[in-house]
Design a protein around this motif. Structure first.
Motif, mmCIF file in Angstrom:
data_model
loop_
_atom_site.group_PDB
_atom_site.id
_atom_site.type_symbol
_atom_site.label_atom_id
_atom_site.label_comp_id
_atom_site.label_asym_id
_atom_site.label_seq_id
_atom_site.Cartn_x
_atom_site.Cartn_y
_atom_site.Cartn_z
ATOM 1 N N VAL A 5 0.765 -1.262 0.087
ATOM 2 C CA VAL A 5 0.098 -0.053 -0.115
ATOM 3 C C VAL A 5 0.908 1.242 0.071
ATOM 4 O O VAL A 5 1.891 1.187 0.436
ATOM 5 N N PRO A 6 0.418 2.278 -0.526
ATOM 6 C CA PRO A 6 1.277 3.438 -0.751
ATOM 7 C C PRO A 6 1.568 4.193 0.821
ATOM 8 O O PRO A 6 0.673 4.152 1.488
ATOM 9 N N ARG A 11 3.062 12.570 2.283
ATOM 10 C CA ARG A 11 2.365 12.833 1.044
ATOM 11 C C ARG A 11 0.938 13.193 1.443
ATOM 12 O O ARG A 11 0.467 13.974 0.546
ATOM 13 N N TYR A 24 -10.268 14.912 -3.242
ATOM 14 C CA TYR A 24 -9.570 13.453 -3.882
ATOM 15 C C TYR A 24 -9.529 12.595 -2.440
ATOM 16 O O TYR A 24 -9.914 11.444 -2.488
ATOM 17 N N SER A 34 -9.326 1.819 -6.413
ATOM 18 C CA SER A 34 -8.606 0.712 -7.206
ATOM 19 C C SER A 34 -7.647 1.115 -8.400
ATOM 20 O O SER A 34 -8.084 1.679 -9.173
ATOM 21 N N GLY A 35 -6.409 0.558 -8.121
ATOM 22 C CA GLY A 35 -5.401 0.644 -9.057
ATOM 23 C C GLY A 35 -5.613 0.430 -10.660
ATOM 24 O O GLY A 35 -6.704 0.368 -10.930
ATOM 25 N N TYR A 44 1.195 0.934 -7.697
ATOM 26 C CA TYR A 44 0.309 0.110 -6.681
ATOM 27 C C TYR A 44 -0.634 -0.215 -7.540
ATOM 28 O O TYR A 44 -1.266 0.567 -8.407
ATOM 29 N N ALA A 46 -3.464 -2.414 -6.537
ATOM 30 C CA ALA A 46 -4.359 -3.227 -5.570
ATOM 31 C C ALA A 46 -5.919 -2.210 -5.270
ATOM 32 O O ALA A 46 -6.036 -1.476 -5.834
ATOM 33 N N MET A 48 -8.325 -0.597 -2.531
ATOM 34 C CA MET A 48 -8.262 0.010 -0.904
ATOM 35 C C MET A 48 -9.883 -0.084 -0.663
ATOM 36 O O MET A 48 -10.568 0.548 -1.578
ATOM 37 N N ARG A 100 -8.076 10.514 -9.819
ATOM 38 C CA ARG A 100 -6.450 10.446 -9.382
ATOM 39 C C ARG A 100 -5.786 10.769 -10.677
ATOM 40 O O ARG A 100 -4.828 11.925 -10.427
HETATM 41 C C1 HEM Z 1 -8.206 4.849 7.868
HETATM 42 C C2 HEM Z 1 -7.053 4.169 7.511
HETATM 43 C C3 HEM Z 1 -6.753 4.415 5.713
HETATM 44 C C4 HEM Z 1 -6.351 5.668 5.233
HETATM 45 C C5 HEM Z 1 -6.400 7.092 5.816
HETATM 46 C C6 HEM Z 1 -6.012 5.443 3.851
HETATM 47 C C7 HEM Z 1 -5.604 6.324 2.968
HETATM 48 C C8 HEM Z 1 -5.424 5.977 1.623
HETATM 49 C C9 HEM Z 1 -5.155 6.895 0.646
HETATM 50 C C10 HEM Z 1 -5.139 8.342 0.815
HETATM 51 C C11 HEM Z 1 -4.631 6.465 -0.494
HETATM 52 C C12 HEM Z 1 -4.402 7.049 -1.915
HETATM 53 C C13 HEM Z 1 -2.909 7.344 -1.927
HETATM 54 C C14 HEM Z 1 -2.503 7.985 -3.008
HETATM 55 O O1 HEM Z 1 -3.258 8.355 -3.907
HETATM 56 O O2 HEM Z 1 -1.306 8.384 -3.399
HETATM 57 C C15 HEM Z 1 -4.706 5.046 -0.284
HETATM 58 C C16 HEM Z 1 -4.555 4.010 -1.225
HETATM 59 C C17 HEM Z 1 -4.537 2.658 -0.884
HETATM 60 N N1 HEM Z 1 -4.873 1.755 0.174
HETATM 61 FE FE1 HEM Z 1 -5.598 3.024 1.792
HETATM 62 N N2 HEM Z 1 -6.001 3.930 3.585
HETATM 63 C C18 HEM Z 1 -6.199 3.451 4.915
HETATM 64 C C19 HEM Z 1 -6.435 1.949 5.025
HETATM 65 C C20 HEM Z 1 -6.210 0.974 3.968
HETATM 66 C C21 HEM Z 1 -6.563 -0.355 4.455
HETATM 67 C C22 HEM Z 1 -6.984 -0.862 5.626
HETATM 68 C C23 HEM Z 1 -5.966 -0.810 3.101
HETATM 69 C C24 HEM Z 1 -6.040 -2.419 3.010
HETATM 70 C C25 HEM Z 1 -6.965 -3.247 3.203
HETATM 71 C C26 HEM Z 1 -5.390 -0.071 2.084
HETATM 72 C C27 HEM Z 1 -5.281 -0.023 0.987
HETATM 73 C C28 HEM Z 1 -4.827 0.707 0.138
HETATM 74 C C29 HEM Z 1 -4.184 0.189 -1.288
HETATM 75 C C30 HEM Z 1 -4.118 -0.983 -1.703
HETATM 76 C C31 HEM Z 1 -4.114 1.606 -1.992
HETATM 77 C C32 HEM Z 1 -3.691 1.779 -3.449
HETATM 78 C C33 HEM Z 1 -4.995 1.533 -4.297
HETATM 79 C C34 HEM Z 1 -4.352 1.297 -5.774
HETATM 80 O O3 HEM Z 1 -3.473 0.589 -5.935
HETATM 81 O O4 HEM Z 1 -5.356 1.860 -6.447
HETATM 82 N N3 HEM Z 1 -5.774 1.229 2.716
HETATM 83 N N4 HEM Z 1 -5.163 4.588 1.132
#
Ligand code: HEM
Length: 110
Positions: A5-6, A11, A24, A34-35, A44, A46, A48, A100
């Motif tokens: 995860v990022p 950031r 956003y 979703s990526g 990435y 995966a 979220m 995004r």
């Molecule tokens: C409250 C907790 C969390 C916050 C505040 C949060 C926040 C974020 C944010 C802001 C991004 C976008 C990053 C970007 O655009 O550069 C992101 C991406 C992502 N998050 Fe979270 N996240 C949280 C919990 C989780 C959890 C529990 C998981 C896994 C089950 C997760 C998996 C992911 C993944 C895989 C991405 C990238 C998605 C992609 O590849 O398109 N996140 N998260």
């Protein structure tokens, strides 16, 4: 889970520096994302899950807390109103990834 995860600290504060960036971030928490996405030079691909079960105030507090951990002082904060606005405009995780890409063109994301 490094690599899956990022990174968010140093950031989120930069992304949250503009209203579009905060929209956003609110959309990610309300709808998931979703990526594939590229963050900090790493790709990435995966999914979220959305965090709609949390209250507006809780989501705003988490994002603002993460923003405060970054280098920008004073750190931008995300309001509960901004989360409520995003909550009312439900969209798919894929749409958030498209949003995004568009944002990255006008405000290159870290
Ligand atoms: C409250 C907790 C969390 C916050 C505040 C949060 C926040 C974020 C944010 C802001 C991004 C976008 C990053 C970007 O655009 O550069 C992101 C991406 C992502 N998050 Fe979270 N996240 C949280 C919990 C989780 C959890 C529990 C998981 C896994 C089950 C997760 C998996 C992911 C993944 C895989 C991405 C990238 C998605 C992609 O590849 O398109 N996140 N998260």
């Amino acid at each position: 889970m490094p690599g899956s995860v990022p990174p968010l600290v140093n950031r989120i504060d930069r992304i949250a520096s503009t209203p579009e960036g905060r929209k956003y971030l609110a959309d990610v928490l309300m709808n998931g994302v979703s990526g594939p996405i590229k963050a900090n030079g790493t790709a990435y691909s995966a999914e979220m899950p959305p965090f709609r079960y949390l209250k507006d105030e809780e989501v705003a507090a988490i994002l603002s807390w993460l923003s405060q951990r970054g280098n920008i002082k004073p750190a931008p904060s995300i309001s509960a109103t901004e989360i409520a606005t995003a909550r009312a405009d439900r969209k798919s995780a894929g749409k958030v990834a498209t949003e995004r890409e568009e944002l990255d063109r006008t405000q290159p994301l870290p």
